[in-house]
Structures are given as structure tokens and as C-alpha cells.
Scaffold this motif. Structure first.
Motif, PDB file in Angstrom:
ATOM      1  N   MET A   1       0.868  -1.192   0.000  1.00 48.98           N
ATOM      2  CA  MET A   1       0.000   0.000   0.000  1.00 48.98           C
ATOM      3  C   MET A   1       0.897   1.231   0.000  1.00 48.98           C
ATOM      4  SD  MET A   1      -3.130   0.702   2.573  1.00 48.98           S
ATOM      5  CE  MET A   1      -4.354   1.922   2.306  1.00 48.98           C
ATOM      6  N   LYS A   2       0.715   2.074  -1.006  1.00 45.49           N
ATOM      7  CA  LYS A   2       1.560   3.261  -1.135  1.00 45.49           C
ATOM      8  C   LYS A   2       0.724   4.524  -0.931  1.00 45.49           C
ATOM      9  CE  LYS A   2       3.698   2.835  -5.125  1.00 45.49           C
ATOM     10  NZ  LYS A   2       4.725   2.794  -6.182  1.00 45.49           N
ATOM     11  N   HIS A   3       1.435   5.621  -0.898  1.00 44.59           N
ATOM     12  CA  HIS A   3       0.826   6.954  -0.752  1.00 44.59           C
ATOM     13  C   HIS A   3       0.039   7.066   0.570  1.00 44.59           C
ATOM     14  CE1 HIS A   3       2.122   7.277  -4.817  1.00 44.59           C
ATOM     15  NE2 HIS A   3       1.224   6.414  -5.262  1.00 44.59           N
ATOM     16  N   VAL A   4       0.555   6.462   1.602  1.00 44.38           N
ATOM     17  CA  VAL A   4      -0.058   6.592   2.935  1.00 44.38           C
ATOM     18  C   VAL A   4       0.772   7.616   3.711  1.00 44.38           C
ATOM     19  CG1 VAL A   4      -0.663   5.376   5.065  1.00 44.38           C
ATOM     20  CG2 VAL A   4      -0.783   4.176   2.884  1.00 44.38           C
ATOM     21  N   ARG A   5       0.088   8.570   4.327  1.00 45.22           N
ATOM     22  CA  ARG A   5       0.818   9.624   5.034  1.00 45.22           C
ATOM     23  C   ARG A   5       1.648   9.035   6.173  1.00 45.22           C
ATOM     24  NH1 ARG A   5      -3.562  14.071   6.370  1.00 45.22           N
ATOM     25  NH2 ARG A   5      -4.625  12.150   6.910  1.00 45.22           N
ATOM     26  N   ARG A   6       2.819   9.574   6.334  1.00 46.51           N
ATOM     27  CA  ARG A   6       3.758   9.072   7.341  1.00 46.51           C
ATOM     28  C   ARG A   6       3.180   9.180   8.746  1.00 46.51           C
ATOM     29  NH1 ARG A   6       9.324   8.490   7.867  1.00 46.51           N
ATOM     30  NH2 ARG A   6      10.089   9.153   9.912  1.00 46.51           N
ATOM     31  N   THR A   7       2.370  10.176   8.955  1.00 46.52           N
ATOM     32  CA  THR A   7       1.823  10.426  10.300  1.00 46.52           C
ATOM     33  C   THR A   7       0.639   9.513  10.635  1.00 46.52           C
ATOM     34  OG1 THR A   7       0.544  12.190   9.268  1.00 46.52           O
ATOM     35  CG2 THR A   7       2.520  12.854  10.493  1.00 46.52           C
ATOM     36  N   ASP A   8       0.094   8.850   9.646  1.00 49.48           N
ATOM     37  CA  ASP A   8      -1.055   7.976   9.916  1.00 49.48           C
ATOM     38  C   ASP A   8      -0.627   6.737  10.699  1.00 49.48           C
ATOM     39  OD1 ASP A   8      -2.976   9.555   8.694  1.00 49.48           O
ATOM     40  OD2 ASP A   8      -2.576   8.719   6.702  1.00 49.48           O
ATOM     41  N   ASP A   9      -1.451   6.386  11.667  1.00 49.38           N
ATOM     42  CA  ASP A   9      -1.119   5.263  12.544  1.00 49.38           C
ATOM     43  C   ASP A   9      -1.621   3.951  11.915  1.00 49.38           C
ATOM     44  OD1 ASP A   9      -0.597   3.619  14.734  1.00 49.38           O
ATOM     45  OD2 ASP A   9      -2.563   4.025  15.615  1.00 49.38           O
ATOM     46  N   VAL A  10      -0.710   3.221  11.317  1.00 49.78           N
ATOM     47  CA  VAL A  10      -1.072   1.919  10.732  1.00 49.78           C
ATOM     48  C   VAL A  10      -0.273   0.843  11.471  1.00 49.78           C
ATOM     49  CG1 VAL A  10      -1.199   0.541   8.619  1.00 49.78           C
ATOM     50  CG2 VAL A  10      -1.416   3.021   8.486  1.00 49.78           C
ATOM     51  N   ARG A  11      -0.977  -0.181  11.917  1.00 47.29           N
ATOM     52  CA  ARG A  11      -0.312  -1.233  12.710  1.00 47.29           C
ATOM     53  C   ARG A  11      -0.417  -2.594  12.022  1.00 47.29           C
ATOM     54  NH1 ARG A  11      -3.764   0.295  17.978  1.00 47.29           N
ATOM     55  NH2 ARG A  11      -3.148   2.491  18.105  1.00 47.29           N
ATOM     56  N   ASN A  12       0.482  -3.476  12.427  1.00 41.59           N
ATOM     57  CA  ASN A  12       0.414  -4.857  11.920  1.00 41.59           C
ATOM     58  C   ASN A  12      -0.912  -5.487  12.337  1.00 41.59           C
ATOM     59  OD1 ASN A  12       2.938  -4.505  10.995  1.00 41.59           O
ATOM     60  ND2 ASN A  12       3.928  -5.971  12.356  1.00 41.59           N
TER      61      ASN A  12
ATOM     62  N   SER B   1       3.514  -5.637   7.679  1.00 44.38           N
ATOM     63  CA  SER B   1       4.648  -4.801   8.109  1.00 44.38           C
ATOM     64  C   SER B   1       4.477  -3.371   7.601  1.00 44.38           C
ATOM     65  CB  SER B   1       5.972  -5.390   7.620  1.00 44.38           C
ATOM     66  OG  SER B   1       6.036  -5.324   6.234  1.00 44.38           O
ATOM     67  N   VAL B   2       5.057  -2.440   8.385  1.00 46.17           N
ATOM     68  CA  VAL B   2       4.964  -1.020   8.030  1.00 46.17           C
ATOM     69  C   VAL B   2       6.386  -0.476   7.926  1.00 46.17           C
ATOM     70  CG1 VAL B   2       4.078   1.231   8.752  1.00 46.17           C
ATOM     71  CG2 VAL B   2       2.800  -0.845   9.305  1.00 46.17           C
ATOM     72  N   HIS B   3       6.703   0.147   6.784  1.00 49.04           N
ATOM     73  CA  HIS B   3       8.054   0.670   6.574  1.00 49.04           C
ATOM     74  C   HIS B   3       8.017   2.195   6.532  1.00 49.04           C
ATOM     75  CE1 HIS B   3       9.511  -3.333   5.727  1.00 49.04           C
ATOM     76  NE2 HIS B   3       8.469  -3.502   4.924  1.00 49.04           N
ATOM     77  N   LYS B   4       8.735   2.779   7.497  1.00 45.32           N
ATOM     78  CA  LYS B   4       8.835   4.256   7.513  1.00 45.32           C
ATOM     79  C   LYS B   4      10.300   4.613   7.352  1.00 45.32           C
ATOM     80  CE  LYS B   4       4.944   5.291  10.523  1.00 45.32           C
ATOM     81  NZ  LYS B   4       4.497   5.778  11.821  1.00 45.32           N
ATOM     82  N   GLN B   5      10.595   5.431   6.342  1.00 48.23           N
ATOM     83  CA  GLN B   5      11.980   5.855   6.161  1.00 48.23           C
ATOM     84  C   GLN B   5      12.240   7.065   7.061  1.00 48.23           C
ATOM     85  OE1 GLN B   5      12.309   6.390   1.931  1.00 48.23           O
ATOM     86  NE2 GLN B   5      13.038   4.289   1.678  1.00 48.23           N
ATOM     87  N   LYS B   6      13.542   7.354   7.242  1.00 50.32           N
ATOM     88  CA  LYS B   6      13.894   8.455   8.138  1.00 50.32           C
ATOM     89  C   LYS B   6      13.334   9.789   7.626  1.00 50.32           C
ATOM     90  CE  LYS B   6      18.022   6.576  10.272  1.00 50.32           C
ATOM     91  NZ  LYS B   6      19.488   6.599  10.339  1.00 50.32           N
ATOM     92  N   HIS B   7      13.374   9.909   6.310  1.00 49.48           N
ATOM     93  CA  HIS B   7      12.856  11.146   5.717  1.00 49.48           C
ATOM     94  C   HIS B   7      11.723  10.809   4.762  1.00 49.48           C
ATOM     95  CE1 HIS B   7      16.342  13.017   7.452  1.00 49.48           C
ATOM     96  NE2 HIS B   7      17.091  12.074   6.904  1.00 49.48           N
ATOM     97  N   GLY B   8      10.950  11.775   4.421  1.00 53.54           N
ATOM     98  CA  GLY B   8       9.857  11.567   3.471  1.00 53.54           C
ATOM     99  C   GLY B   8       8.504  11.810   4.133  1.00 53.54           C
ATOM    100  N   ILE B   9       7.491  11.881   3.298  1.00 53.53           N
ATOM    101  CA  ILE B   9       6.163  12.197   3.837  1.00 53.53           C
ATOM    102  C   ILE B   9       5.208  11.005   3.797  1.00 53.53           C
ATOM    103  CG2 ILE B   9       6.246  14.701   3.394  1.00 53.53           C
ATOM    104  CD1 ILE B   9       4.576  14.069   0.819  1.00 53.53           C
ATOM    105  N   THR B  10       5.684   9.918   3.213  1.00 53.45           N
ATOM    106  CA  THR B  10       4.794   8.747   3.149  1.00 53.45           C
ATOM    107  C   THR B  10       5.434   7.527   3.808  1.00 53.45           C
ATOM    108  OG1 THR B  10       5.671   8.098   1.006  1.00 53.45           O
ATOM    109  CG2 THR B  10       3.700   9.480   1.000  1.00 53.45           C
ATOM    110  N   GLN B  11       4.623   6.509   3.999  1.00 56.40           N
ATOM    111  CA  GLN B  11       5.117   5.228   4.502  1.00 56.40           C
ATOM    112  C   GLN B  11       4.602   4.126   3.569  1.00 56.40           C
ATOM    113  OE1 GLN B  11       3.361   4.252   8.338  1.00 56.40           O
ATOM    114  NE2 GLN B  11       1.665   5.645   7.928  1.00 56.40           N
TER     115      GLN B  11
END
Lengths: 178, 291
Positions: free
Chosen positions: B204-215, B239-249
Motif C-alpha cells: 500500500m503506497k501513498h499513505v501519510r507518514r503520520t497515519d497510525d497503521v499497525r500490523n 509490516s509497516v516501513h517508515k523511512q527516516k525522511h519523506g512524507i509517506t510510509q
């Protein structure tokens, strides 16, 4: 006249073989039991065409068979045909430069054709931006795929050659194994 | 006189010997007399031999008898095996019918929850190559299937129709890289785009980094684009992958549909007014309830 008719009949049979291989491949070799083999019969047919047919006739046959393969797959248009044509060209070059007289050389032809097909497929997948989705399946199935190709090359070549002999098609090269 | 006896001595001895048992029978002794020592010796010699011989004869007879008997048993066994095989085949086909019935019942129950035009189809083939994930269905143009129709099962979204023939159609499954579906995290309504990732995972792409998505979060179709009805299950977050920088996860999803075992599907027309009852997906079968 009779000879020409038989030649046309032979071309028809080869095309029917292509269709039959697509069917078998998409049903039998995609069952859970046999999916790990993922044998590419269409590629073997392509290699045979490259090995035993005049260039123009061979290219046309590979285009038709490659198209059949594409309509049995969700691959982007032209991708499979390009891979099969590349393998065909490589086989033509191989037959021009190497003497293939042993069983091993035929097995190697099948296996190396498989390697070339996978490489060309992954390169095209990279340029089409679908590499992340396909490389895993390609690599995962590679060893059994190559073994199956190697083992099936000789029997399949013999089978088609019998049809060639039955329809009186002249062999273009005297270099071959048979 | 002596001459007569001498002449007929052989006949006389024979007659006497013949008469001896008659004398014994006439003696009146009914109970057997105890064995004398020589009788005992004789018995001790013959008894073991008798025993061995009897054992040998019995065994031989038994073997012969068993052989002939086994011949019958073998034949009987062959008949039983054949019967057993036949029954097993029948059982397997009944089980297959029962399983198909169960699957179709679920599909029908799910189908009832969908409004609009629906076509039930069977999967008849898969993609030629393992790298791509398309399916071939036994319904086509003749049955009202057209390009772009959504394909679902009671397990969730399967994909969309990409090619249609008179009697057949091809489905681009969710697992294919070129497949995109608007998805929604059911728990917190976070939107994103779900696409094929590997041979058994979605992304799933284009999900805001701040949104709380859990396994473990369920992903459903959002209904945007009107291709798929809103609320159909897509899969579960693994699984949820958040990079150090960027606006999406990026979120990896395990699809709810087992694509390798797919046999029947429903093709639905992309209509804006299609609604789906999520209860239909979770409501257990009436027969299962009874069990």
C-alpha cells in the motif's frame, strides 16, 4: 507442389504445437504440484525453430508463437515476444558457429536458452519498471526451471524432428545432432 | 501222523497265528494291561518320531490348505481393494461436491450482498509465467463480461478483467505489478493505493507518514473509482516501513484471497450504487451454525 503442401502442413503443426504448449504450460505447470518446475515449453519450441528452420520462416514462427504466449500471460505487450526472439537469434548464431553433435550440447542449449531468456526478461522488466515484482519469482524458480529445460530439450527436439521427417521438411543445416 | 504234521506244518502255524487274536479277545480282560518295559522302550523311541511326523504332516497340510485358502483370500482381497478404490473415488467426488457446495454457498451469500449485475465464473487457467499473475475465467463477452469489470470472491478482491473473448476472459489479479486498487485501513480510515508487490504480497503506497497503521490492521476497498464496491476485504497489514525522511510510509499487505487455490469468482459491473454488507463476509453459514 506436394512438397510445398507438406511444408505448409508442417508450419501449421508447429503453430499448433505452440498453442498446445501454451495451454499445457498455463494449466499443468501452474498446478501446485508442478508449479516449482515452471517448464517453458514455448521456449524449447523457439530453440528448436532457431536450430532447424531457415531464418525468415523461423522469425515468423517465433513471432506467431510469441504472440500466443502473450495472450496466455499478463506480461506487458511485446515483452515475451522480445525475449523469445532474442533466444531465437542466439540459437541461430549458435548453430552457425558451433557444432552440436552430442546429447550434452543439446541439453546445454536448452539450459543456456533458459538463462538467456531469464536475463533478457529481467532486463526488460527493469526498463519497464516491474523488476521489483518479478525478480523474486524468476530467481526462486531458476534452478528447477533450468534442470527441467535441460532434461526436456532432447525429447522435445526428437518429437518435433519426427514430425519434420514425416512431413518431409528439409533440414536447413547439416551441422545438427540429428 | 508225524509225516502228516510235517507235510502241513506251514498251514498249521498259520492257523495258530490267526487264532491267537481270537484267544486274546476271548480272554475277557477289558482294561489295558500296564506296559511292559520293552513296550515302554518302544513307545519312547516311536513317540518323538510320531510327534515330528505328525507335526510335519499337519504343517504340510496346513500349508497346502492355507495356500488354496489364500488363493481365495487373495482373490477376495483384490475384489475388496477394487471395491474400496471405487468407494474412495466416490467418497472423494462426494467430498469435492461438498466442498464445492460449501464454497458456492459462501459465494452466493456474498453475491446476495452485492447489488447490480453479477456473473459467477470458474478459473480455468493461470498465467503462462510464474512472474505474472493473471487468471483465465470460463465466462466471456457472451455472458456479459466486459473489460474493466471487478472480480471478487467471498474472501475479498481478486482483480479486474483485462481481456475478454467470446467465451473466456482474463483477470489481472491484485498480485500483478500493474494492478492498482484504492484501499482503506479499516480501523482508522487511512487511504492509500494497493498494488501487487511480490508473488504473494501486496503493497500500500501513498499513505501519510503520520497515519497510525499497525500490523494486523484490515485493509478494505475504499470505493474510490467505483471499480470495486466499498468495503470488500483486500488483506491484512504484515509490516509497516517508515523511512527516516519523506512524507509517506509503505505498508506490506498479505492478501485475504488465496490466489493459488482460487476456483470460483464473481464478476461484478462497476456501478456507483453497489453496496456491500460486511456482515455477509463474517456471518457463518446456517448449516455450519447448526453443526
Amino acid at each position: 507442389m506436394r512438397r510445398e503442401l507438406f511444408h505448409v502442413l508442417n508450419i501449421g503443426i508447429i503453430i499448433l504445437f505452440g498453442l498446445m504448449f501454451c495451454t499445457v504450460q498455463s494449466v499443468l505447470f501452474r498446478t501446485q504440484l508442478l508449479s516449482f518446475i515452471s517448464l517453458d515449453l514455448v521456449l524449447l519450441l523457439t530453440l528448436f525453430i532457431g536450430f532447424k528452420r531457415p531464418i525468415i520462416e523461423g522469425v515468423l514462427l517465433v513471432v506467431v508463437i510469441g504472440h500466443f504466449a502473450e495472450i496466455h500471460s499478463g506480461a506487458p505487450a511485446g515483452m515475451l515476444m522480445s525475449c523469445y526472439l532474442l533466444c531465437y537469434a542466439a540459437t541461430v548464431l549458435t548453430r552457425e558457429f558451433f557444432l552440436m553433435e552430442s546429447e550434452l550440447s543439446i541439453i546445454l542449449l536448452g539450459a543456456s536458452g533458459g538463462v538467456l531468456w531469464k536475463i533478457s526478461f529481467l532486463v526488460l522488466a527493469y526498463f519497464m519498471d516491474i523488476l521489483p515484482n518479478v525478480w523474486r519469482a524468476s530467481i526462486l524458480f531458476l534452478p528447477p526451471y533450468l534442470v527441467a529445460l535441460g532434461l526436456c530439450t532432447r525429447p522435445l527436439f526428437s518429437l518435433i524432428l519426427k514430425i519434420d521427417r514425416a512431413t518431409g521438411v528439409e533440414e536447413p543445416s547439416e551441422l545438427g545432432l540429428y | 501222523m508225524w509225516n502228516i504234521i510235517k507235510e502241513y506244518r506251514h498251514y498249521i502255524v498259520a492257523a495258530l497265528i490267526i487264532m491267537m487274536p481270537l484267544v486274546a479277545l476271548n480272554s475277557g480282560t477289558k482294561s489295558p494291561a500296564p506296559l511292559m518295559w520293552f513296550n515302554k522302550a518302544a513307545v519312547r523311541l516311536t513317540a518323538p518320531a510320531q510327534s515330528v511326523l505328525t507335526w510335519a504332516i499337519n504343517k504340510t497340510w496346513e500349508s497346502v490348505e492355507n495356500y488354496f485358502f489364500l488363493l481365495n483370500v487373495r482373490q477376495y482381497n483384490v475384489e475388496l481393494l477394487s471395491q474400496n478404490r471405487k468407494l474412495m473415488n466416490e467418497l472423494a467426488s462426494f467430498r469435492e461436491v461438498a466442498l464445492e457446495n460449501k464454497r458456492l454457498r459462501k459465494l452466493v451469500r456474498f453475491s446476495r450482498s452485492l447489488a447490480g449485475h453479477k456473473i459467477t465464473a470458474k478459473v480455468i487457467a493461470q498465467d503462462l509465467l510464474p512472474e505474472f499473475r493473471t487468471l483465465r475465467l470460463n465466462k466471456g463477452d457472451k455472458d456479459g463480461v466486459s473489460r474493466g469489470m471487478a472480480v471478487v470472491t467471498h474472501e475479498g478482491i481478486v482483480g479486474r478483467i483485462i481481456r475478454v473473448d467470446k467465451n473466456y476472459s482474463d483477470v489481472l489479479t491484485l498480485l500483478d505489478s500493474s494492478s492498482n486498487v484504492a484501499g482503506l485501513v479499516q480501523r482508522n480510515r487511512t487511504h492509500g493505493v494497493v498494488e501487487g508487490y511480490t508473488d504473494n504480497l501486496l503493497r500500500m503506497k501513498h499513505v501519510r507518514r503520520t497515519d497510525d497503521v499497525r500490523n494486523g490492521d484490515d485493509i478494505i476497498s475504499s470505493g474510490i473509482g467505483t471499480l470495486f464496491p466499498k468495503g470488500i476485504v483486500i488483506g491484512k497489514v504484515i509490516s509497516v516501513h517508515k523511512q527516516k525522511h519523506g512524507i509517506t510510509q509503505t505498508i506490506e499487505i498479505y492478501p485475504s484471497v488465496d490466489f493459488s487455490r482460487l476456483e470460483e469468482v464473481i464478476i461484478i459491473k462497476p456501478e456507483a450504487n453497489i453496496k456491500i454488507s460486511t456482515a455477509a463476509l463474517t456471518e457463518p453459514d446456517m448449516n455450519e451454525k447448526k453443526k
